[in-house]
Write an enzyme that holds these catalytic residues in place. Structure first.
Site, PDB file in Angstrom:
ATOM      1  CE  LYS A 181      46.839  42.810  41.927  1.00  0.00           C
ATOM      2  NZ  LYS A 181      46.204  41.815  41.030  1.00  0.00           N
ATOM      3  CD  GLU A 184      46.108  38.187  38.963  1.00  0.00           C
ATOM      4  OE1 GLU A 184      45.434  38.929  39.698  1.00  0.00           O
ATOM      5  OE2 GLU A 184      47.114  37.568  39.364  1.00  0.00           O
ATOM      6  CB  THR A 238      46.061  35.090  48.328  1.00  0.00           C
ATOM      7  OG1 THR A 238      46.191  34.084  47.325  1.00  0.00           O
ATOM      8  CG2 THR A 238      46.700  36.363  47.833  1.00  0.00           C
ATOM      9  N   GLY A 239      45.487  35.522  51.482  1.00  0.00           N
ATOM     10  CA  GLY A 239      45.300  36.424  52.624  1.00  0.00           C
ATOM     11  C   GLY A 239      46.425  36.290  53.634  1.00  0.00           C
ATOM     12  CD  GLU A 256      34.845  38.971  52.082  1.00  0.00           C
ATOM     13  OE1 GLU A 256      34.981  37.733  52.234  1.00  0.00           O
ATOM     14  OE2 GLU A 256      34.304  39.502  51.108  1.00  0.00           O
ATOM     15  CB  CYS A 290      33.139  35.954  49.813  1.00  0.00           C
ATOM     16  SG  CYS A 290      34.368  36.606  48.711  1.00  0.00           S
ATOM     17  CD  GLU A 386      35.327  30.441  49.353  1.00  0.00           C
ATOM     18  OE1 GLU A 386      36.551  30.640  49.404  1.00  0.00           O
ATOM     19  OE2 GLU A 386      34.487  31.336  49.523  1.00  0.00           O
TER      20      GLU A 386
HETATM   21  P1  ADP Z   1      42.228  33.479  43.356  1.00  0.00           P
HETATM   22  O1  ADP Z   1      43.178  32.380  43.699  1.00  0.00           O
HETATM   23  O2  ADP Z   1      40.836  33.067  43.399  1.00  0.00           O
HETATM   24  O3  ADP Z   1      42.571  34.253  42.128  1.00  0.00           O
HETATM   25  P2  ADP Z   1      43.519  35.220  45.212  1.00  0.00           P
HETATM   26  O4  ADP Z   1      43.174  35.315  46.639  1.00  0.00           O
HETATM   27  O5  ADP Z   1      44.832  34.598  44.883  1.00  0.00           O
HETATM   28  O6  ADP Z   1      42.308  34.504  44.546  1.00  0.00           O
HETATM   29  O7  ADP Z   1      43.471  36.660  44.542  1.00  0.00           O
HETATM   30  C1  ADP Z   1      42.742  37.746  45.033  1.00  0.00           C
HETATM   31  C2  ADP Z   1      43.519  39.014  44.739  1.00  0.00           C
HETATM   32  O8  ADP Z   1      44.773  38.923  45.392  1.00  0.00           O
HETATM   33  C3  ADP Z   1      43.848  39.254  43.268  1.00  0.00           C
HETATM   34  O9  ADP Z   1      43.797  40.647  43.005  1.00  0.00           O
HETATM   35  C4  ADP Z   1      45.268  38.760  43.159  1.00  0.00           C
HETATM   36  O10 ADP Z   1      45.976  39.360  42.092  1.00  0.00           O
HETATM   37  C5  ADP Z   1      45.810  39.202  44.485  1.00  0.00           C
HETATM   38  N1  ADP Z   1      47.023  38.496  44.931  1.00  0.00           N
HETATM   39  C6  ADP Z   1      47.387  37.209  44.680  1.00  0.00           C
HETATM   40  N2  ADP Z   1      48.560  36.931  45.280  1.00  0.00           N
HETATM   41  C7  ADP Z   1      48.944  38.050  45.938  1.00  0.00           C
HETATM   42  C8  ADP Z   1      50.069  38.409  46.764  1.00  0.00           C
HETATM   43  N3  ADP Z   1      51.037  37.540  47.025  1.00  0.00           N
HETATM   44  N4  ADP Z   1      50.129  39.650  47.263  1.00  0.00           N
HETATM   45  C9  ADP Z   1      49.154  40.549  47.016  1.00  0.00           C
HETATM   46  N5  ADP Z   1      48.082  40.279  46.251  1.00  0.00           N
HETATM   47  C10 ADP Z   1      47.962  39.056  45.715  1.00  0.00           C
END
Ligand code: ADP
Length: 482
Positions: A181, A184, A238-239, A256, A290, A386
């Protein structure tokens, strides 16, 4: 803008079970040209059905066609993927530069690194072997490496194809199947990779590529009970969400999660190397890296002269559209450029260079001037957070021990760099700093062969190198009484 590239030549449909799924009437997510703010493409969103189909197809392929491909042939397939990426490198680099905003030369480097991941892991696919364990005359005991299963790859926007290749190549080498995935903001090169995988003869279902919002498509993928491992690169917040989703069905994860990595410059260093290294560490990909060296920790006795030169070099950087190969391209999005501006405003630091939104002529996109901040306080947001933009924060250290203390004092632990001619200090620093990797006298030294990952808030698990394979196989021990 669109005249620079024929985006209609990219198939934007999700790639599931070796086929494109045409989604008429689906929601779409626009991807933008960050330099102008205009829309490049509208990419269809994969809904729950598509996510389920993608995982089901990866699960079928795991025990079906992919299990039947002998390791030597897997290796040849991965090598063909590398060759096809190289053959299409110019087009892929153009797409990557337009989609992410990064300077074209950096995008070209990314495409070569992506090919290199497939090449590197092609070399190991037929050499993953277990051990025999001596238990005396009455037993035979040995270990087998088995693919962990269906792997999910959640990709960030800063290194779209590189991060995809970094996870996918070892996963496939180990015999896993995958659902990818992309972010976006930057899904295009992953969608082109689908065509390359098909041409390379990778069987249907082995790799599936689906697009959509992280909190929908990404979340559904990570929550899916048939996903055995999630490889995630992205933000700490998000991690944590992804870890919770993986925990719900006891999937393993590689995390990561970024950093606030120090570049330590001691007074005995080769100052030209240190200056060039610091600039690259902080400003590559407009600082959206990163492992960026986003903090310069410099010994007081050499600081004035170094900072004068640093500010002059940064002030002379060109800012422009990535495809025109400036020193610094735009930041990925309006949201991101706002975040950079607000952290700089909040930091209370002295500005040595930049410090404003960038305004390259004729472009209305999301630019921020390359910026150097002198921190007054080690607790400043500019030191602790960061930023993910073209901002370098400077901290002055009284001596080596103080530099080590400052270097360590953030919640992150991804990378540490040091410039010094004193081997003993370099090695003491290497031992002292909590980090996944240390660069001595060349920031970003190493490559696909050198393990990479974090400690503390930077995450855990290792990618790249032989270490990077370990997430993708399980060890099974067989012990027989004779
Ligand atoms: P940023 O905030 O810089 O866009 P994210 O850590 O949110 O960074 O996004 C990194 C990746 O994680 C992207 O591919 C995003 O679509 C995906 N992502 C964001 N939220 C979720 C979630 N709840 N579950 C799985 N993947 C996610």
């Amino acid at each position: 803008m669109t005249q620079l590239f024929d985006f209609d030549s990219i198939n934007l449909s999700p790639f599931v079970d070796g086929k494109r799924i045409s989604l008429s009437g689906a929601d779409v997510i626009p991807t933008y040209d960050a330099a102008s703010g205009s829309v490049l493409c509208n990419v269809p969103v994969s809904d729950e059905n598509i996510v389920n189909d993608a995982v089901a197809s990866a699960k079928r392929a795991l025990k079906g066609p992919w299990a039947k491909v002998i390791p030597a042939e897997r290796s040849r397939m991965l090598m063909r993927v590398a060759q096809l990426i190289r053959k299409d490198a110019a087009r892929l680099a153009t797409i990557e530069s337009l989609d992410s905003g990064k300077p074209l030369r950096e995008a070209k480097g990314d495409i070569e690194t992506s090919a290199r991941y497939f090449e590197y892991y092609a070399g190991i696919a037929d050499k993953l072997q277990g051990d025999t364990i001596p238990l005396g005359p009455d037993f035979v005991s040995f270990t087998m490496h088995e693919p962990i299963g269906v792997t999910a790859h959640i990709i960030p926007w800063n290194f779209p194809l590189v991060t995809t290749a970094r996870g996918l190549a070892p996963a496939l080498a180990a015999g896993c199947t995958a659902v990818v995935k992309p972010a976006e903001q930057t899904p295009l090169t992953a969608l082109v990779l689908a065509d390359i995988l098909t041409e390379a003869g990778v069987p249907p279902g082995v790799v599936n590529i689906i697009c959509g919002p992280g909190n929908k498509t990404g979340a559904l993928l990570c929550e899916h009970p048939d996903v055995a491992h999630v490889t995630f690169t992205g933000s700490v917040a998000t991690g944590k969400t992804v870890m919770r989703a993986a925990a719900s069905h006891v999937a393993s994860v590689t995390m990561e999660l970024g950093g606030k990595s120090p570049v330590v410059v001691l007074a005995d260093a080769n100052m030209d190397d240190a200056l060039n290294g610091t600039l690259k560490a902080a400003f590559m990909n407009a600082g959206q890296v990163c492992s960026a060296g986003s903090r310069l920790v410099i010994e007081k006795s050499c600081a004035d002269a170094f900072l004068d030169k640093l500010a002059a070099r940064v002030g002379a950087f060109t800012l422009g559209r990535g495809i025109d190969d400036p020193d610094i391209g735009p930041v990925i999005s309006e949201q991101q450029v706002r975040k950079v501006a607000s952290i700089v405003a909040e930091s209370g630091a002295q500005t040595l260079a930049g410090g404003k939104l960038g305004k390259p002529s004729g472009l209305n996109g999301w630019f921020y001037e390359p910026t150097v901040l002198l921190a007054k306080d080690a607790r400043s947001v500019a030191v602790q957070e960061e930023i993910f933009g073209p901002v370098l924060t400077v901290q002055i250290a009284d001596d080596f021990d103080h530099a080590c203390a400052l270097a360590e004092d953030t919640p992150y632990g991804l990378v540490g760099g040091i410039y010094t001619r004193d081997v003993s200090k370099a090695l003491k620093f290497s031992r002292h700093l909590s980090a996944g990797q240390i660069f001595i006298n060349q920031y970003f030294a190493g490559g696909v062969e050198t393990p990479f990952g974090g400690t503390k808030n930077s995450g855990f698990g290792r990618e790249k190198g032989l270490e990077g394979l370990k997430a993708y196989y399980a060890v099974k021990t067989v012990t027989a009484r004779l």
